[in-house]
Design an enzyme around this catalytic site. Sequence first.
Site, mmCIF file in Angstrom:
data_model
loop_
_atom_site.group_PDB
_atom_site.id
_atom_site.type_symbol
_atom_site.label_atom_id
_atom_site.label_comp_id
_atom_site.label_asym_id
_atom_site.label_seq_id
_atom_site.Cartn_x
_atom_site.Cartn_y
_atom_site.Cartn_z
ATOM 1 N N LYS A 98 0.831 -1.207 0.000
ATOM 2 C CA LYS A 98 0.000 0.000 0.000
ATOM 3 C C LYS A 98 0.868 1.260 0.000
ATOM 4 O O LYS A 98 0.552 2.256 -0.657
ATOM 5 C CB LYS A 98 -0.926 -0.001 1.219
ATOM 6 C CG LYS A 98 -1.791 1.241 1.356
ATOM 7 C CD LYS A 98 -2.788 1.384 0.211
ATOM 8 C CE LYS A 98 -3.583 2.688 0.309
ATOM 9 N NZ LYS A 98 -4.451 2.764 1.478
ATOM 10 N N LYS A 166 0.492 12.308 4.764
ATOM 11 C CA LYS A 166 0.813 11.366 5.833
ATOM 12 C C LYS A 166 1.451 10.099 5.274
ATOM 13 O O LYS A 166 2.434 9.582 5.821
ATOM 14 C CB LYS A 166 -0.460 11.035 6.616
ATOM 15 C CG LYS A 166 -0.284 10.052 7.775
ATOM 16 C CD LYS A 166 -0.537 8.596 7.390
ATOM 17 C CE LYS A 166 -1.976 8.344 7.004
ATOM 18 N NZ LYS A 166 -2.219 6.898 6.710
#
Length: 218
Positions: A98, A166
């Site tokens: 991911k 982030k």
Amino acid sequence: VAFSEEGFVSAMKKNAIWVDCSTVNPSFSRKSFLMAKECGIRFMDAPVSGTKPNAENADLAFFVGAEKSVLDVVQSLLEGMGQKVMHVGEPGKGTALKMLVNSLLAQSMLMLSENILLGEKLGFSKDFLLDTLPKMSVCAPFTQAKAEMIRKNDFEVQFPLEWMHKDLHLAALTAYEEGQPLPLANSAKEIYAAAKQDGLGRKDFSAIYQFMKNGTSP
């Protein structure tokens, strides 16, 4: 939240399965797996790929890091939310994949934005560039949908820009842990950080185009 005295792991039944679908550091997932195992809990990381429309249509993709026997128990539940469940290895591998995917997303969006702006300076119309560049083989397929958001100047959030920042930060931390230079992703991280500081954090990450257009990118 997970492992404190009031954390949820202490309230789980023995041999229960904790499926973590958040996007976190791979090292955090590996640590969670080991700590959960000590508590008699089975852990798997299964972050999702996709944005708000994918979630609404139940066609998300899950990147799973887990023992195969654990995935077998919950696979049907994941298939109720997504069209693709990819078992990519042991715990930690799902979040690792991911991280790579989101790093590519962030940088691809930046590259498209940068080249649209340059193309306009070279005399091409914005509509021509939005119709042409995303359909070329050199562009990631997802940019076609983002091109329409740019065309309409509508950056209603599907995946927040602040979350992309982030995730780039996590990639930078992981690269540091692994001793791997990450110059392009780190440059992208700083641009997204500046856009977030400029008030675009809760817009879709395609709003990075708007930030760069305003000429305030570093």
